[in-house]
Enzyme design. Sequence first.
Site, PDB file in Angstrom:
ATOM      1  N   LEU A  97      67.250  16.577  47.216  1.00 23.58           N
ATOM      2  CA  LEU A  97      67.923  16.218  48.455  1.00 23.58           C
ATOM      3  C   LEU A  97      66.903  15.823  49.510  1.00 23.58           C
ATOM      4  O   LEU A  97      65.799  16.374  49.559  1.00 23.58           O
ATOM      5  CB  LEU A  97      68.735  17.407  48.962  1.00 23.58           C
ATOM      6  CG  LEU A  97      69.901  17.826  48.078  1.00 23.58           C
ATOM      7  CD1 LEU A  97      70.716  18.909  48.754  1.00 23.58           C
ATOM      8  CD2 LEU A  97      70.798  16.634  47.754  1.00 23.58           C
ATOM      9  N   GLY A 142      67.140  19.142  43.828  1.00 23.14           N
ATOM     10  CA  GLY A 142      68.282  18.253  43.589  1.00 23.14           C
ATOM     11  C   GLY A 142      68.033  17.287  42.441  1.00 23.14           C
ATOM     12  O   GLY A 142      68.973  16.885  41.748  1.00 23.14           O
ATOM     13  N   ASN A 164      63.609  24.681  42.622  1.00 31.21           N
ATOM     14  CA  ASN A 164      62.629  25.382  43.459  1.00 31.21           C
ATOM     15  C   ASN A 164      63.168  25.683  44.852  1.00 31.21           C
ATOM     16  O   ASN A 164      62.406  25.887  45.793  1.00 31.21           O
ATOM     17  CB  ASN A 164      61.359  24.529  43.587  1.00 31.21           C
ATOM     18  CG  ASN A 164      61.633  23.198  44.254  1.00 31.21           C
ATOM     19  OD1 ASN A 164      62.668  22.599  44.022  1.00 31.21           O
ATOM     20  ND2 ASN A 164      60.723  22.744  45.088  1.00 31.21           N
TER      21      ASN A 164
HETATM   22  C1  LIG Z   1      72.820  34.184  52.644  1.00 27.88           C
HETATM   23  C2  LIG Z   1      73.987  33.293  52.356  1.00 27.88           C
HETATM   24  C3  LIG Z   1      73.623  32.296  51.349  1.00 27.88           C
HETATM   25  C4  LIG Z   1      74.624  31.186  51.350  1.00 27.88           C
HETATM   26  C5  LIG Z   1      74.164  30.079  50.517  1.00 27.88           C
HETATM   27  C6  LIG Z   1      74.647  28.816  51.094  1.00 27.88           C
HETATM   28  C7  LIG Z   1      74.353  27.662  50.213  1.00 27.88           C
HETATM   29  C8  LIG Z   1      73.198  26.842  50.728  1.00 27.88           C
HETATM   30  C9  LIG Z   1      72.876  25.854  49.732  1.00 27.88           C
HETATM   31  C10 LIG Z   1      71.635  25.120  50.079  1.00 27.88           C
HETATM   32  C11 LIG Z   1      71.272  24.307  48.899  1.00 27.88           C
HETATM   33  C12 LIG Z   1      70.328  23.283  49.233  1.00 27.88           C
HETATM   34  C13 LIG Z   1      69.909  22.558  48.010  1.00 27.88           C
HETATM   35  C14 LIG Z   1      68.850  21.838  48.046  1.00 27.88           C
HETATM   36  C15 LIG Z   1      68.390  21.052  46.904  1.00 27.88           C
HETATM   37  C16 LIG Z   1      67.225  20.162  47.235  1.00 27.88           C
HETATM   38  O1  LIG Z   1      67.070  19.193  46.582  1.00 27.88           O
HETATM   39  S1  LIG Z   1      66.200  20.525  48.510  1.00 27.88           S
HETATM   40  C17 LIG Z   1      64.892  19.353  48.407  1.00 27.88           C
HETATM   41  C18 LIG Z   1      63.784  19.947  47.652  1.00 27.88           C
HETATM   42  N1  LIG Z   1      62.811  18.988  47.296  1.00 27.88           N
HETATM   43  C19 LIG Z   1      61.554  19.316  47.163  1.00 27.88           C
HETATM   44  O2  LIG Z   1      61.165  20.437  47.360  1.00 27.88           O
HETATM   45  C20 LIG Z   1      60.631  18.226  46.770  1.00 27.88           C
HETATM   46  C21 LIG Z   1      59.617  17.984  47.811  1.00 27.88           C
HETATM   47  N2  LIG Z   1      58.710  16.935  47.398  1.00 27.88           N
HETATM   48  C22 LIG Z   1      57.663  17.155  46.600  1.00 27.88           C
HETATM   49  O3  LIG Z   1      57.409  18.243  46.153  1.00 27.88           O
HETATM   50  C23 LIG Z   1      56.826  15.973  46.284  1.00 27.88           C
HETATM   51  O4  LIG Z   1      57.126  14.960  47.203  1.00 27.88           O
HETATM   52  C24 LIG Z   1      56.992  15.416  44.866  1.00 27.88           C
HETATM   53  C25 LIG Z   1      56.441  16.428  43.860  1.00 27.88           C
HETATM   54  C26 LIG Z   1      58.457  15.117  44.548  1.00 27.88           C
HETATM   55  C27 LIG Z   1      56.186  14.094  44.732  1.00 27.88           C
HETATM   56  O5  LIG Z   1      54.864  14.297  45.144  1.00 27.88           O
HETATM   57  P1  LIG Z   1      53.932  13.050  45.472  1.00 27.88           P
HETATM   58  O6  LIG Z   1      54.020  12.050  44.390  1.00 27.88           O
HETATM   59  O7  LIG Z   1      52.594  13.590  45.839  1.00 27.88           O
HETATM   60  O8  LIG Z   1      54.617  12.380  46.745  1.00 27.88           O
HETATM   61  P2  LIG Z   1      54.583  12.889  48.250  1.00 27.88           P
HETATM   62  O9  LIG Z   1      53.448  12.253  48.929  1.00 27.88           O
HETATM   63  O10 LIG Z   1      54.684  14.345  48.333  1.00 27.88           O
HETATM   64  O11 LIG Z   1      55.961  12.292  48.779  1.00 27.88           O
HETATM   65  C28 LIG Z   1      56.079  10.913  49.194  1.00 27.88           C
HETATM   66  C29 LIG Z   1      56.827  10.887  50.474  1.00 27.88           C
HETATM   67  O12 LIG Z   1      58.157  11.341  50.282  1.00 27.88           O
HETATM   68  C30 LIG Z   1      58.437  12.406  51.169  1.00 27.88           C
HETATM   69  N3  LIG Z   1      59.338  13.353  50.489  1.00 27.88           N
HETATM   70  C31 LIG Z   1      59.122  13.939  49.307  1.00 27.88           C
HETATM   71  N4  LIG Z   1      60.160  14.701  48.972  1.00 27.88           N
HETATM   72  C32 LIG Z   1      61.060  14.570  49.961  1.00 27.88           C
HETATM   73  C33 LIG Z   1      62.364  15.118  50.170  1.00 27.88           C
HETATM   74  N5  LIG Z   1      62.965  15.940  49.276  1.00 27.88           N
HETATM   75  N6  LIG Z   1      63.004  14.781  51.287  1.00 27.88           N
HETATM   76  C34 LIG Z   1      62.449  13.952  52.190  1.00 27.88           C
HETATM   77  N7  LIG Z   1      61.207  13.403  52.045  1.00 27.88           N
HETATM   78  C35 LIG Z   1      60.537  13.711  50.935  1.00 27.88           C
HETATM   79  C36 LIG Z   1      57.075  13.008  51.452  1.00 27.88           C
HETATM   80  O13 LIG Z   1      57.066  13.743  52.625  1.00 27.88           O
HETATM   81  C37 LIG Z   1      56.237  11.777  51.527  1.00 27.88           C
HETATM   82  O14 LIG Z   1      56.488  11.179  52.774  1.00 27.88           O
HETATM   83  P3  LIG Z   1      55.293  10.534  53.599  1.00 27.88           P
HETATM   84  O15 LIG Z   1      54.684   9.506  52.708  1.00 27.88           O
HETATM   85  O16 LIG Z   1      54.361  11.654  53.904  1.00 27.88           O
HETATM   86  O17 LIG Z   1      55.955   9.981  54.804  1.00 27.88           O
END
Ligand SMILES: CCCCCCCCCCCC/C=C/CC(=O)SCCNC(=O)CCNC(=O)[C@H](O)C(C)(C)COP(=O)(O)OP(=O)(O)OC[C@H]1O[C@@H](n2cnc3c(N)ncnc32)[C@H](O)[C@@H]1OP(=O)(O)O
Length: 581
Positions: A97, A142, A164
């Site tokens: 996400l 996601g 994660n």
């Molecule tokens: C107590 C009561 C409880 C009640 C519960 C309620 C229910 C709540 C439910 C909540 C659920 C929420 C569910 C969430 C699911 C998700 O998907 S959350 C998102 C998680 N994603 C991540 O953690 C991934 C993060 N990204 C990375 O780890 C890395 O980017 C990568 C391994 C995918 C790739 O690495 P690399 O190739 O080195 O690229 P980067 O330079 O890191 O990334 C490029 C560029 O993209 C931006 N970016 C990366 N990921 C995201 C993202 N997910 N969203 C937005 N942007 C992202 C990153 O910042 C870089 O941007 P810049 O170039 O720096 O501008």
Amino acid sequence: MFLRNVMRKIASQKSLNGLAIKKNYFGTTSSLLDDFSINANEKTGVSVITMSKTPANSLNLEFIQELSMAIQKLNMEKSCRGIILTSSLPSIFSAGLDILEMYQPEPDRLEKFWTEFQEIWLALYSSPKTVMSAINGHSPAGGCIIALATDYRIMKPKFTIGLNETMLGIVAPFWAEDSMKAVIGQRRSEYSLQLGKLYTAEEALQINLIDEISDNPLQACEDEMMNWLKLPDHARTLTKFQNRGHIIEKMKKGRKEDLEKFVKFIPREGIQMALGTYLDNLKSRKKKQLKTCVSDVELIVRKIKYNLEDYTKTTFFYLGAQDGILAENLINSGCKKVIVTEHKKSNEEHLNEIQNRFREKFLRFTRFPNSRIIEEYKLDGLEEKNWHTQPKVAVILTLLTNDRSKLSLNSYLLRKQFPFNFGRTPIFLLTDNTESKVILMNETNLQTEKRIPSRALSYMFLYDRTLLAEIPRLKPSQKYTKLIKIQPKSDLVDLLYDEDKFKEAEVFLKHFFNKPYERVIPKIEKICPNLGSELIDMNITMLDRVKDLDFRIIGEIFRLVASNDNYSRNIIRVLSSRHEF
Ligand SMILES: CCCCCCCCCCCC/C=C/CC(=O)SCCNC(=O)CCNC(=O)[C@H](O)C(C)(C)COP(=O)(O)OP(=O)(O)OC[C@H]1O[C@@H](n2cnc3c(N)ncnc32)[C@H](O)[C@@H]1OP(=O)(O)O
């Protein structure tokens, strides 16, 4: 009961067939947003969906909506028997996400966002087709949820996959957990989920999170798909639903409550802090040289950065909550991309109307829900219907924050992010934040920090005067004049308003013309403290008063400050061609 519904669904799909998908179903089609393409193979009945949303295939609202619609259509397309999901990015399948959707969210959008995510998951998990993931890059959170919703996963070596969420301080939804349990078992899931484990492809294979490793996952999926398609579809589909039915039913029953939890949980202060820190870490992982702070500004910059890539298209960034007339005019005048920030509910309807009306013309219509509008900065003049005279490219950034403590406007960063030097681009930087801490940086990384007074940033209008001459209504409006007159707090404003000081500066500038930059700035600052850094920061800030000023002088200032700066040199060039100095 569930199986009966499935049978009914399959039967009804037959009659829907043809309606749901355009006649030209076979071949390659691109999404409206150009964020993915679908290649439908007539011979095999297999459609490959290739996600290509730079930089990380992160799933924002619009991307999910488009993707979900495409999957739902394929689900109903009789001639489609298999779907393969993959990515065109070199090292990322999907980063999950879009965290920016959850960081400082706008309630309505957050709700839509999660609803759509639930929807796409259902479309995939309950797809009657054989669905496979060719995971040719990282696939966290996601990304993994999407992959787990398919029937078979083939992954490229070395990349990572897993749920994660806990690493971000959030919790994977119960239905994602259920799908993980169904694949790797209760104990392994619990362990993986609690620790937010990301597994390498090799580890993932060991715990059955993926089914195969291949250097060419797409090819491998296509090969494997042929085995699956040897079986009669109805038997395979019903078997799939027999296995997944209880999970799907549970999700459907619980989805409303799940949504309520999500929209309540995400905006919590602690969650927001955790997400902010996570975003910070994501950035610093890249070891960027620049000192940056996560702020609305930065987030906006990051969000729109990738939309600036195609300079050949008319681009207009309209960030601010106006009534949409401007957007409409721009589209009428051939504008290809529009980005809108919106926060006001009252405008939502109108914007939706515009969006629908001009749907095919929009390549992008993105809203930045975190922005706030300050009425007095409404650019009244822009509502004129004379946009045929307007430039190819116009950028208006409204940089607003409601978190004063966090705002740091790093002009160097902005300059790096925006190709300011593309032609005749007026750039307005507007902000209203009070007492902002502004980090000023020049090209040599000299860094100064200073507090700027309330509204001083509203003076940061940086524009190409030649353009203003061509667009009468873009000329500095009375409003700006008023604002500046009311609050001439910046040193630069002082200078521009004070003829004596200005004359003094002129002498100085002439004297020091062509002298090394480092020697000149301190001297200028003697006349006018902070002027040097102000000029640097603003990359030459022009105020509306500029029209009354002697361009020769402005030119000199440009030259002095810009000795090392391409963009300023560019401005000078344009100015020089228009005005003799
Ligand atoms: C107590 C009561 C409880 C009640 C519960 C309620 C229910 C709540 C439910 C909540 C659920 C929420 C569910 C969430 C699911 C998700 O998907 S959350 C998102 C998680 N994603 C991540 O953690 C991934 C993060 N990204 C990375 O780890 C890395 O980017 C990568 C391994 C995918 C790739 O690495 P690399 O190739 O080195 O690229 P980067 O330079 O890191 O990334 C490029 C560029 O993209 C931006 N970016 C990366 N990921 C995201 C993202 N997910 N969203 C937005 N942007 C992202 C990153 O910042 C870089 O941007 P810049 O170039 O720096 O501008």
